[in-house]
Scaffold this motif. Structure first.
Motif, PDB file in Angstrom:
ATOM      1  N   MET A 115      55.212  33.937  16.764  1.00  0.00           N
ATOM      2  CA  MET A 115      54.428  32.753  16.428  1.00  0.00           C
ATOM      3  C   MET A 115      55.355  31.709  15.821  1.00  0.00           C
ATOM      4  SD  MET A 115      51.078  32.442  13.957  1.00  0.00           S
ATOM      5  CE  MET A 115      50.152  33.601  14.935  1.00  0.00           C
TER       6      MET A 115
ATOM      7  N   SER B 118      46.724  31.297  23.636  1.00  0.00           N
ATOM      8  CA  SER B 118      46.571  32.704  23.251  1.00  0.00           C
ATOM      9  C   SER B 118      47.902  33.300  22.827  1.00  0.00           C
ATOM     10  CB  SER B 118      45.982  33.500  24.419  1.00  0.00           C
ATOM     11  OG  SER B 118      45.852  34.862  24.074  1.00  0.00           O
ATOM     12  N   ALA B 119      48.983  32.907  23.545  1.00  0.00           N
ATOM     13  CA  ALA B 119      50.313  33.431  23.212  1.00  0.00           C
ATOM     14  C   ALA B 119      50.813  32.857  21.891  1.00  0.00           C
ATOM     15  CB  ALA B 119      51.286  33.101  24.331  1.00  0.00           C
ATOM     16  N   VAL B 120      50.530  31.581  21.639  1.00  0.00           N
ATOM     17  CA  VAL B 120      51.018  30.945  20.410  1.00  0.00           C
ATOM     18  C   VAL B 120      50.315  31.513  19.184  1.00  0.00           C
ATOM     19  CG1 VAL B 120      51.065  28.761  19.141  1.00  0.00           C
ATOM     20  CG2 VAL B 120      51.749  28.818  21.537  1.00  0.00           C
ATOM     21  N   TYR B 121      48.980  31.668  19.262  1.00  0.00           N
ATOM     22  CA  TYR B 121      48.211  32.094  18.097  1.00  0.00           C
ATOM     23  C   TYR B 121      48.026  33.614  18.017  1.00  0.00           C
ATOM     24  CZ  TYR B 121      46.992  27.198  17.291  1.00  0.00           C
ATOM     25  OH  TYR B 121      47.036  25.845  17.029  1.00  0.00           O
ATOM     26  N   LYS B 122      48.428  34.312  19.035  1.00  0.00           N
ATOM     27  CA  LYS B 122      48.328  35.775  19.048  1.00  0.00           C
ATOM     28  C   LYS B 122      46.892  36.272  18.923  1.00  0.00           C
ATOM     29  CE  LYS B 122      52.834  36.069  19.129  1.00  0.00           C
ATOM     30  NZ  LYS B 122      53.540  36.470  20.360  1.00  0.00           N
ATOM     31  N   VAL B 123      45.975  35.577  19.535  1.00  0.00           N
ATOM     32  CA  VAL B 123      44.572  35.994  19.556  1.00  0.00           C
ATOM     33  C   VAL B 123      44.044  35.821  20.983  1.00  0.00           C
ATOM     34  CG1 VAL B 123      44.116  35.409  17.138  1.00  0.00           C
ATOM     35  CG2 VAL B 123      43.765  33.675  18.930  1.00  0.00           C
ATOM     36  N   ARG B 124      42.868  36.361  21.227  1.00  0.00           N
ATOM     37  CA  ARG B 124      42.255  36.194  22.541  1.00  0.00           C
ATOM     38  C   ARG B 124      41.792  34.751  22.720  1.00  0.00           C
ATOM     39  NH1 ARG B 124      37.621  38.796  23.251  1.00  0.00           N
ATOM     40  NH2 ARG B 124      37.285  39.166  21.021  1.00  0.00           N
ATOM     41  N   SER B 125      41.760  34.316  23.964  1.00  0.00           N
ATOM     42  CA  SER B 125      41.284  32.962  24.267  1.00  0.00           C
ATOM     43  C   SER B 125      39.877  33.042  24.856  1.00  0.00           C
ATOM     44  CB  SER B 125      42.228  32.269  25.259  1.00  0.00           C
ATOM     45  OG  SER B 125      42.247  32.985  26.488  1.00  0.00           O
TER      46      SER B 125
ATOM     47  N   LYS C 142      46.209  30.365  28.327  1.00  0.00           N
ATOM     48  CA  LYS C 142      47.213  31.431  28.151  1.00  0.00           C
ATOM     49  C   LYS C 142      48.254  31.026  27.113  1.00  0.00           C
ATOM     50  CE  LYS C 142      46.856  33.443  32.785  1.00  0.00           C
ATOM     51  NZ  LYS C 142      47.576  33.743  34.054  1.00  0.00           N
TER      52      LYS C 142
ATOM     53  N   ALA D 205      44.664  30.130  13.261  1.00  0.00           N
ATOM     54  CA  ALA D 205      45.596  30.490  12.191  1.00  0.00           C
ATOM     55  C   ALA D 205      45.262  29.779  10.888  1.00  0.00           C
ATOM     56  CB  ALA D 205      47.029  30.152  12.615  1.00  0.00           C
TER      57      ALA D 205
END
Length: 273
Positions: free
Chosen positions: A1, A63-70, A60, A115
């Protein structure tokens, strides 16, 4: 992140990630930023609108930046009313948060910045439930919140409309006393006003009662007209008399004399009447 994710906007993070990964050039990013400023929308919305990135690729990336599901909130067809009631319309709009589902004491909420711990705490206090955040594009969240949280009808107009009939009811009641007794009283006072002028008519003009003044003036007119005709006939006879009596003036003077005499007689009879 990325560092300071919680304190940076979604647009800032998206721009930095796309530049670092080489997905966008700095010129393309400047073009998207200028479009977002002129159209008054987010950078992510302009990137998708200009075709620089697809909405699926943006999901996508987030989701990758925040490390959560989109969550693709633009494709959600229905959200149960019981879930939407977990957050009021004002809270959803203010926090840009859309409740998606509820599982026991946990509420899944789509937000633009999962976040942001202060945001999640506000949602927990407002709903009274534990918050499971998922990320969604800010522009998609804005449209979805407008779709599901329709403007609520304020009770003001409804409550103001109720007293209107109540105020209208006393209207006829007030009109009833105004139409009965007061209308009869002026009618009773009228004869008193009509009898007052009677004594004023007692004057020297009483002698003219019953006299037809039109006939008087008509009689005088006939009398004077007859006299005038006789005088005119005499003048014509004097000026144009011929011993033979065959001139046309003879007939004219004779006619004037007869008509004049008839007018005088009629005038006398009219005056006698």
């Amino acid at each position: 992140m990325l560092p300071d994710v919680a304190h940076r906007s979604q647009s800032q993070l998206v721009a930095e990630v796309l530049l670092n990964k080489g997905v966008l050039t700095r010129i393309q990013l400047q073009q998207a930023a200028a479009d977002a400023k002129s159209a008054r929308r987010s950078l992510g919305h302009s990137l998708v609108s200009l075709g620089l990135i697809s909405e699926a690729a943006l999901l996508k990336l987030l989701s990758a930046v925040y490390k959560v599901r989109s969550a693709d909130v633009s494709r959600i067809s229905r959200i149960p009313p019981s879930v939407l009631e977990a957050l009021s319309a004002s809270e959803a709009k203010h926090n840009l948060a859309l409740p998606l589902r509820r599982n026991g004491g946990t509420l899944t909420v789509a937000v633009a910045n999962p976040a942001d711990l202060a945001l999640l705490e506000r949602l927990r206090e407002a709903s009274g439930l534990e918050i499971e955040p998922v990320v969604a594009p800010d522009f998609a969240l804005f449209d979805a919140i407008k779709k599901y949280y329709k403007p609520e009808k304020t009770p003001g107009p409804a409550t103001e409309a109720k007293p209107a009939p109540a105020e209208a009811k006393p209207g006829p009641a007030e009109a009833k006393p105004a139409t009965a007794p007061p209308a009869a009283q002026p009618a009773q006072d009228a004869p008193a006003d009509n009898t007052a002028p009677a004594p004023r008519s007692r004057s020297g003009l009483d002698s003219f009662r019953g006299m037809d003044l039109s006939s008087v003036f008509a009689g005088k007119g006939l009398f004077l007209a007859g006299v005038a005709m006789i005088v005119l006939g005499a003048i014509v006879m004097t000026l144009s008399y011929e011993p033979t009596g065959q001139d046309t003036s003879y007939f004219i003077t004779t006619a004037l004399l007869f008509v004049g005499i008839a007018a005088i007689m009629r005038g006398f009879f009219t005056l006698d009447d």
